[in-house]
Design a protein around this motif. Structure first.
Motif, PDB file in Angstrom:
ATOM      1  N   ARG A   7     -18.163  45.265 -23.652  1.00  0.00           N
ATOM      2  CA  ARG A   7     -19.694  44.527 -23.435  1.00  0.00           C
ATOM      3  C   ARG A   7     -19.831  43.274 -23.688  1.00  0.00           C
ATOM      4  O   ARG A   7     -20.420  42.587 -22.487  1.00  0.00           O
ATOM      5  N   THR A   8     -19.562  42.729 -24.558  1.00  0.00           N
ATOM      6  CA  THR A   8     -19.333  41.191 -24.620  1.00  0.00           C
ATOM      7  C   THR A   8     -18.704  40.648 -23.363  1.00  0.00           C
ATOM      8  O   THR A   8     -19.586  39.206 -23.393  1.00  0.00           O
ATOM      9  N   HIS A  11     -21.538  40.633 -20.664  1.00  0.00           N
ATOM     10  CA  HIS A  11     -23.012  40.427 -20.821  1.00  0.00           C
ATOM     11  C   HIS A  11     -22.569  38.676 -20.251  1.00  0.00           C
ATOM     12  O   HIS A  11     -23.253  37.702 -19.846  1.00  0.00           O
ATOM     13  N   SER A  55     -30.379  39.481 -24.291  1.00  0.00           N
ATOM     14  CA  SER A  55     -30.440  40.356 -24.512  1.00  0.00           C
ATOM     15  C   SER A  55     -29.403  41.738 -24.700  1.00  0.00           C
ATOM     16  O   SER A  55     -28.627  41.970 -25.940  1.00  0.00           O
ATOM     17  N   GLY A  56     -28.622  41.051 -23.809  1.00  0.00           N
ATOM     18  CA  GLY A  56     -27.141  42.532 -24.524  1.00  0.00           C
ATOM     19  C   GLY A  56     -26.572  41.918 -25.096  1.00  0.00           C
ATOM     20  O   GLY A  56     -25.404  42.931 -25.820  1.00  0.00           O
ATOM     21  N   ARG A  58     -27.360  39.849 -27.325  1.00  0.00           N
ATOM     22  CA  ARG A  58     -27.269  40.556 -29.519  1.00  0.00           C
ATOM     23  C   ARG A  58     -27.292  41.559 -29.028  1.00  0.00           C
ATOM     24  O   ARG A  58     -26.953  42.282 -30.258  1.00  0.00           O
ATOM     25  N   GLY A  59     -27.556  42.742 -28.018  1.00  0.00           N
ATOM     26  CA  GLY A  59     -27.137  44.321 -29.079  1.00  0.00           C
ATOM     27  C   GLY A  59     -26.006  44.366 -29.140  1.00  0.00           C
ATOM     28  O   GLY A  59     -25.236  45.540 -30.482  1.00  0.00           O
ATOM     29  N   GLY A  60     -25.029  43.773 -28.526  1.00  0.00           N
ATOM     30  CA  GLY A  60     -23.839  44.268 -28.597  1.00  0.00           C
ATOM     31  C   GLY A  60     -23.161  43.396 -29.669  1.00  0.00           C
ATOM     32  O   GLY A  60     -22.588  44.299 -30.442  1.00  0.00           O
ATOM     33  N   ARG A  61     -23.227  42.525 -30.447  1.00  0.00           N
ATOM     34  CA  ARG A  61     -23.450  41.669 -31.601  1.00  0.00           C
ATOM     35  C   ARG A  61     -23.642  42.705 -32.960  1.00  0.00           C
ATOM     36  O   ARG A  61     -23.410  43.253 -33.597  1.00  0.00           O
ATOM     37  N   GLY A  62     -24.992  44.063 -32.823  1.00  0.00           N
ATOM     38  CA  GLY A  62     -25.399  44.872 -34.143  1.00  0.00           C
ATOM     39  C   GLY A  62     -25.030  45.947 -33.757  1.00  0.00           C
ATOM     40  O   GLY A  62     -24.683  46.634 -34.225  1.00  0.00           O
ATOM     41  N   GLU A  63     -24.248  46.398 -32.408  1.00  0.00           N
ATOM     42  CA  GLU A  63     -23.577  47.484 -32.507  1.00  0.00           C
ATOM     43  C   GLU A  63     -21.849  47.162 -33.089  1.00  0.00           C
ATOM     44  O   GLU A  63     -21.328  47.925 -33.723  1.00  0.00           O
ATOM     45  N   THR A  64     -21.933  46.004 -33.104  1.00  0.00           N
ATOM     46  CA  THR A  64     -20.315  45.924 -33.386  1.00  0.00           C
ATOM     47  C   THR A  64     -20.122  45.749 -34.893  1.00  0.00           C
ATOM     48  O   THR A  64     -19.543  45.853 -35.595  1.00  0.00           O
TER      49      THR A  64
END
Length: 240
Positions: A7-8, A11, A55-56, A58-64
């Protein structure tokens, strides 16, 4: 291991694409691809894409952080997908030119019974000729009544493209919205000087002569008897 980029990477590619759109739309380079009125739409699209990418990310960082040790990273080769997008920042494709025009095999436009307006307009200020677009000259020169061109000197501006029957064409693309729907408008210059090469931009001043049929294309082509030909700078907006 999945063959898809993680995903990173996806994005980051989206971010690069948005940056390229903003970079191109922020300069005159966008005129190589779309009409002038499309700049606000390109800028808006670029901003939306960049915001979606951030946005993606930042969201991906939270998931990691939440799934540390349990996620699967995509293949590193996925980052190579960013290379073509990044290259566009440095080397953007140029406007359509003689290569594309020479591969057009059908007549570019249907000629109406009558031109859209009476006359071709006054001569340019301080000159003995009237500047016409290639599309306008194409329509007038193949209309049933060509009297508006009788005894008039006209000026056409375009780039040189090859002509099998001798000389060359002065050429320009007509677009409705973007380069994807471009149609090459060509006017034959049978006596065009050999010193000019394909894709050179020129101004041709001359008089109307009846359309000629080039056996290589099989349909009547608008033709001009050139009195003078001069090199000019390529315009910022290359399409008609």
């Amino acid at each position: 291991m999945s063959g898809r980029p993680d995903r990173t990477t996806q994005h980051v590619l989206l971010l690069l694409l948005g940056v390229v759109v903003l970079f191109v739309a922020g300069s005159d380079r966008y005129l190589d691809y779309v009409r002038a009125g499309f700049r606000p739409l390109l800028l808006g699209a670029g901003v939306v894409v960049v915001l979606l990418a951030f946005s993606g990310l930042r969201g991906g960082r939270g998931e990691t952080h939440g799934d540390a040790g349990h996620g699967h990273r995509g293949p590193a080769v996925g980052w190579l997908l960013a290379a073509p997008v990044a290259v566009l920042l440095v080397v953007a494709p140029p406007a359509l030119g003689s290569y594309t025009a020479s591969r057009q095999v059908a007549a570019p436009v249907a000629v109406p019974d009558e031109p859209p307006a009476a006359g071709i307009g006054a001569d340019d200020p301080g000159a003995d000729h009237a500047t016409m677009t290639l599309f306008s000259y194409y329509v007038w020169s193949q209309a049933q009544d060509t009297s508006a061109l009788d005894g008039r000197r006209v000026r056409l501006v375009g780039f040189v493209s090859p002509r099998a029957a001798g000389g060359w064409y002065v050429t320009r693309f007509d677009i409705n919205c973007c380069a994807a729907d471009a149609t090459a408008i060509r006017v034959a210059v049978p006596g065009g000087p050999a010193e000019f090469e394909p894709d050179d931009w020129v101004e041709v001043v001359g008089t109307h002569v009846p359309p000629q049929v080039d056996p290589a294309v099989g349909y009547p082509e608008p033709t001009i008897d050139a009195a003078s030909v001069a090199a000019v700078e390529a315009p910022a907006e290359p399409y008609e």
